[in-house]
Design a protein around this motif. Sequence first.
Motif, PDB file in Angstrom:
ATOM      1  N   ILE A   1     -29.084   4.870   8.351  1.00 52.05           N
ATOM      2  CA  ILE A   1     -30.110   4.768   7.296  1.00 52.05           C
ATOM      3  C   ILE A   1     -30.673   6.139   6.963  1.00 52.05           C
ATOM      4  CG2 ILE A   1     -32.444   3.907   6.818  1.00 52.05           C
ATOM      5  CD1 ILE A   1     -31.435   1.283   7.277  1.00 52.05           C
ATOM      6  N   TYR A   2     -30.999   6.933   7.964  1.00 50.51           N
ATOM      7  CA  TYR A   2     -31.602   8.236   7.697  1.00 50.51           C
ATOM      8  C   TYR A   2     -30.636   9.172   6.968  1.00 50.51           C
ATOM      9  CZ  TYR A   2     -35.734   7.169  10.517  1.00 50.51           C
ATOM     10  OH  TYR A   2     -36.903   6.639  11.014  1.00 50.51           O
ATOM     11  N   ILE A   3     -29.384   9.200   7.379  1.00 47.64           N
ATOM     12  CA  ILE A   3     -28.414  10.062   6.688  1.00 47.64           C
ATOM     13  C   ILE A   3     -28.204   9.595   5.253  1.00 47.64           C
ATOM     14  CG2 ILE A   3     -25.966  10.721   6.603  1.00 47.64           C
ATOM     15  CD1 ILE A   3     -26.077  10.999   9.647  1.00 47.64           C
ATOM     16  N   THR A   4     -28.073   8.286   5.078  1.00 49.95           N
ATOM     17  CA  THR A   4     -27.899   7.741   3.732  1.00 49.95           C
ATOM     18  C   THR A   4     -29.098   8.079   2.846  1.00 49.95           C
ATOM     19  OG1 THR A   4     -26.551   5.933   4.605  1.00 49.95           O
ATOM     20  CG2 THR A   4     -27.492   5.628   2.408  1.00 49.95           C
ATOM     21  N   MET A   5     -30.296   7.886   3.370  1.00 50.20           N
ATOM     22  CA  MET A   5     -31.501   8.167   2.584  1.00 50.20           C
ATOM     23  C   MET A   5     -31.646   9.665   2.275  1.00 50.20           C
ATOM     24  SD  MET A   5     -32.970   5.438   1.623  1.00 50.20           S
ATOM     25  CE  MET A   5     -34.518   6.087   1.038  1.00 50.20           C
ATOM     26  N   LEU A   6     -31.288  10.523   3.220  1.00 46.67           N
ATOM     27  CA  LEU A   6     -31.358  11.964   2.948  1.00 46.67           C
ATOM     28  C   LEU A   6     -30.370  12.363   1.855  1.00 46.67           C
ATOM     29  CD1 LEU A   6     -31.856  13.729   6.393  1.00 46.67           C
ATOM     30  CD2 LEU A   6     -33.400  13.752   4.435  1.00 46.67           C
ATOM     31  N   ILE A   7     -29.183  11.789   1.877  1.00 49.06           N
ATOM     32  CA  ILE A   7     -28.194  12.093   0.832  1.00 49.06           C
ATOM     33  C   ILE A   7     -28.692  11.603  -0.523  1.00 49.06           C
ATOM     34  CG2 ILE A   7     -25.874  11.516  -0.008  1.00 49.06           C
ATOM     35  CD1 ILE A   7     -24.996  11.538   2.982  1.00 49.06           C
ATOM     36  N   LEU A   8     -29.193  10.363  -0.579  1.00 47.03           N
ATOM     37  CA  LEU A   8     -29.718   9.833  -1.841  1.00 47.03           C
ATOM     38  C   LEU A   8     -30.919  10.644  -2.334  1.00 47.03           C
ATOM     39  CD1 LEU A   8     -29.453   5.996  -1.170  1.00 47.03           C
ATOM     40  CD2 LEU A   8     -27.993   7.403  -2.653  1.00 47.03           C
ATOM     41  N   TYR A   9     -31.789  11.034  -1.420  1.00 48.90           N
ATOM     42  CA  TYR A   9     -32.958  11.852  -1.748  1.00 48.90           C
ATOM     43  C   TYR A   9     -32.512  13.200  -2.331  1.00 48.90           C
ATOM     44  CZ  TYR A   9     -37.199  14.638  -0.747  1.00 48.90           C
ATOM     45  OH  TYR A   9     -38.293  15.455  -0.824  1.00 48.90           O
ATOM     46  N   TYR A  10     -31.551  13.819  -1.679  1.00 54.78           N
ATOM     47  CA  TYR A  10     -31.014  15.104  -2.149  1.00 54.78           C
ATOM     48  C   TYR A  10     -30.415  14.963  -3.549  1.00 54.78           C
ATOM     49  CZ  TYR A  10     -27.668  18.895  -2.693  1.00 54.78           C
ATOM     50  OH  TYR A  10     -26.942  19.944  -3.193  1.00 54.78           O
ATOM     51  N   LEU A  11     -29.555  13.964  -3.728  1.00 52.33           N
ATOM     52  CA  LEU A  11     -28.920  13.765  -5.030  1.00 52.33           C
ATOM     53  C   LEU A  11     -29.949  13.446  -6.114  1.00 52.33           C
ATOM     54  CD1 LEU A  11     -25.746  11.770  -3.939  1.00 52.33           C
ATOM     55  CD2 LEU A  11     -25.883  14.194  -4.629  1.00 52.33           C
ATOM     56  N   GLY A  12     -30.945  12.619  -5.776  1.00 55.16           N
ATOM     57  CA  GLY A  12     -31.993  12.287  -6.735  1.00 55.16           C
ATOM     58  C   GLY A  12     -32.830  13.496  -7.121  1.00 55.16           C
ATOM     59  N   LEU A  13     -33.224  14.292  -6.136  1.00 55.09           N
ATOM     60  CA  LEU A  13     -33.999  15.503  -6.426  1.00 55.09           C
ATOM     61  C   LEU A  13     -33.180  16.495  -7.238  1.00 55.09           C
ATOM     62  CD1 LEU A  13     -36.044  16.594  -3.278  1.00 55.09           C
ATOM     63  CD2 LEU A  13     -36.903  16.045  -5.529  1.00 55.09           C
TER      64      LEU A  13
END
Length: 173
Positions: free
Chosen positions: A150-162
């Motif tokens: 979950i944390y890796i997935t959320m960090l990737i999505l957060y990065y891509l979104g930002l």
Amino acid sequence: MKKLRLTFLFTVFCIGFAFKWYFTNLDVEYSVWLLKPTTIWVEQITGLNFDFLQNEGYVCTHTLPITIIDKSCSGLNFWLMALLLGTFLLYKKVTNLWQFFYSFIAVFGLAWLVTIIANTGRIVISIKFLPLLIPYIDYSQSHLLLGIFIYITMLILYYLGLKWAIGVKNKYK
């Protein structure tokens, strides 16, 4: 200009280090800024009730195993990673002191929100689905693996979104 950007990075790094050092040595009561919103969302999604116990955290005795949302569930390390990731994406956009201030506030709040979402997802999945896996894998191991995923997935999505939101171009195209 370059000096302001370096000051921005250094300041955010110092703030992140201070948060990590300060909150690591404190009781669970000082992690409420991350735990309380997470617990509220978990309660809304699962329909369970959690009670705050001094030196323990938020406890739900209606589940087996008994669910405790404690200091280790706060996601402080995830929040720090999200804060620093957002900072490193935004630092080239900082051109004056006001942008520095507003960028920091935005990244601070957005990292907090993403942390609450990630923690809520992790805890809800842990409550609802991990008990089904107990015959096949140890609960603590599955909880750890779920957290990593979950944390890796959320960090990737957060990065891509930002990256998309601030218009950072990929220089390797």
